[in-house]
Design an enzyme around this catalytic site. Structure first.
Site, PDB file in Angstrom:
ATOM      1  N   GLU A  35       3.390   9.735   0.331  1.00 25.99           N
ATOM      2  CA  GLU A  35       2.055   9.207   0.057  1.00 25.99           C
ATOM      3  C   GLU A  35       0.980  10.180   0.543  1.00 25.99           C
ATOM      4  OE1 GLU A  35       0.031   6.544   2.830  1.00 25.99           O
ATOM      5  OE2 GLU A  35       2.039   5.851   3.391  1.00 25.99           O
ATOM      6  N   LYS A  98      -8.960   4.877  -1.852  1.00 26.86           N
ATOM      7  CA  LYS A  98      -7.580   4.499  -1.590  1.00 26.86           C
ATOM      8  C   LYS A  98      -7.074   3.746  -2.813  1.00 26.86           C
ATOM      9  CE  LYS A  98      -6.368   2.950   2.505  1.00 26.86           C
ATOM     10  NZ  LYS A  98      -6.344   2.197   3.791  1.00 26.86           N
ATOM     11  N   VAL A 118       1.237   2.908  -0.197  1.00 27.19           N
ATOM     12  CA  VAL A 118       2.657   2.678  -0.478  1.00 27.19           C
ATOM     13  C   VAL A 118       2.861   2.176  -1.903  1.00 27.19           C
ATOM     14  CG1 VAL A 118       4.630   1.201   0.095  1.00 27.19           C
ATOM     15  CG2 VAL A 118       3.349   2.326   1.918  1.00 27.19           C
ATOM     16  N   ASP A 158      -4.031 -12.567   4.046  1.00 24.42           N
ATOM     17  CA  ASP A 158      -4.082 -11.107   4.084  1.00 24.42           C
ATOM     18  C   ASP A 158      -2.658 -10.567   4.125  1.00 24.42           C
ATOM     19  OD1 ASP A 158      -4.664  -8.465   4.378  1.00 24.42           O
ATOM     20  OD2 ASP A 158      -5.863  -8.668   6.196  1.00 24.42           O
ATOM     21  N   SER A 160      -0.206  -7.501   2.469  1.00 24.56           N
ATOM     22  CA  SER A 160      -0.269  -6.203   1.793  1.00 24.56           C
ATOM     23  C   SER A 160       0.444  -6.229   0.441  1.00 24.56           C
ATOM     24  CB  SER A 160       0.364  -5.132   2.682  1.00 24.56           C
ATOM     25  OG  SER A 160       0.483  -3.916   1.987  1.00 24.56           O
ATOM     26  N   ASP A 162       2.043  -3.874  -0.540  1.00 29.87           N
ATOM     27  CA  ASP A 162       3.293  -3.158  -0.319  1.00 29.87           C
ATOM     28  C   ASP A 162       4.490  -4.075  -0.535  1.00 29.87           C
ATOM     29  OD1 ASP A 162       1.542  -1.191   0.520  1.00 29.87           O
ATOM     30  OD2 ASP A 162       2.294  -1.098   2.581  1.00 29.87           O
ATOM     31  N   LYS A 179       4.269  -1.978  10.227  1.00 31.11           N
ATOM     32  CA  LYS A 179       3.314  -1.540  11.251  1.00 31.11           C
ATOM     33  C   LYS A 179       3.254  -2.570  12.376  1.00 31.11           C
ATOM     34  CE  LYS A 179       0.658   1.187   7.971  1.00 31.11           C
ATOM     35  NZ  LYS A 179      -0.544   1.280   7.128  1.00 31.11           N
TER      36      LYS A 179
END
Length: 324
Positions: A35, A98, A118, A158, A160, A162, A179
């Site tokens: 990435e 982004k 990602v 919230d 992601s 991903d 993370k």
């Protein structure tokens, strides 16, 4: 507006392969996608460019071809030359977008530079025929996303993109785990619901990003890359549609003790809540604050794990190639 016939070409219509990547594909060599968000948004200069170059070098040393992904002027670049990496690393703050799945079309239409997260990197890798992707840590379910039993605060939802991408795109994603700022148990549950296998290499615990262990047992663990490769290959060829998450711990020399990492994360999260930091600003704020609390040790761990993930991804790509 383009014709319906041209629209049917999908992402391939805007895909540009570097000479190294194109040659690698033509020669049937193993490839690893990387990435670009960590270059433009993840680390300060010059650490960002040093890590980007070190990651590509680690992939090459493993016997694979690196393919760093970014967007420029409405094109998806798969493989960046050194000048492009330099441009991303030194771009003015706010000048690089982004790009994730929800913002991919916007970023392409806007032109200029955009770095891929990602999800966008997985999409580009899939379009280019690349089966392995290395990143630092994946996004996931943020704390409070599903609500809290002891709070009247509404769920933030919230989560992601991903995770959704892992559930719909058959790519092996190599990382150091979710993370550390996330709700890791909820992230694992979400991945299970989306049919995404989560495996760890070299230990029974799920890696803890900054720390070698998250304190949570990994759903599946394998001793080495070779044994993990057989499972990865099976997942990617079953036609199930989902990817697979391959987790490897941060190198021991750079890892934070589990308690130190946990305390720094909890302190940063509490301070963010007190300061009212939320939304898109939350993650970068937390990462910066954790770096301050740990006197930069979290940054050293982060850079070490990014390069290590690239190295392991290269070995995985080579092992998959040998299974064919």
């Amino acid at each position: 507006m383009t014709s319906r016939a041209s629209q049917l070409h999908g992402l391939s219509a805007v895909l540009d392969l570097s000479a190294e990547v194109a040659d690698g594909i033509a020669e049937g060599r193993p490839l690893v996608a990387l990435e670009s968000t960590l270059i433009s948004h993840g680390l300060p200069y010059p650490a960002n460019i040093e890590v980007a170059r070190a990651s590509e070098a680690a992939v090459r040393e493993s016997g694979a071809v690196p393919a760093t992904v970014a967007l420029r002027d409405g094109r998806v670049l798969v493989g960046l030359d050194d000048a492009a990496i330099e441009a991303l690393a030194t771009a003015l703050p706010g000048s690089v977008r982004k790009a994730a799945r929800p913002s991919l079309a916007v970023a392409l239409a806007a032109g200029g530079w955009a770095a891929t997260t990602v999800s966008a990197t997985m999409i580009a890798a899939r379009a280019a025929g690349i089966h392995v992707f290395a990143t630092g840590g994946i996004g996931g379910v943020h704390r409070g996303a599903l609500g809290r039993p002891d709070s009247t605060t509404a769920p933030t939802l919230d989560i992601s993109s991903d995770l959704e991408e892992l559930g719909r795109t058959p790519i092996a994603v190599v990382c150091a785990g979710p993370k550390a700022i996330l709700d890791v148990p909820a992230t694992l549950e979400y991945l299970e619901t989306r049919g995404v296998p989560v495996i760890s290499i070299g230990q029974e615990d799920l890696p803890g990003f900054y720390a070698r262990s998250s304190g949570i047992r990994s759903p599946h663990s394998f001793a080495d890359v070779g044994t993990a490769a057989a499972v990865v290959a099976r997942q990617l060829t079953l036609g199930l549609g989902a990817g697979i998450l391959v987790c490897v711990p941060v190198p021991a020399a750079a890892a934070l003790p589990e308690g130190v990492a946990r305390d720094a994360v909890e302190r940063a999260i509490a301070e963010a809540e007190a300061a009212g930091v939320d939304g898109p600003a939350l993650t970068p704020w937390l990462l910066a604050r954790i770096a301050e609390i740990t006197d930069g040790a979290s940054i050293r761990a982060n850079t070490a794990l990014i390069v290590n993930d690239a190295r392991i991804a290269g070995r995985l790509a080579v092992a998959l190639d040998h299974l064919d």
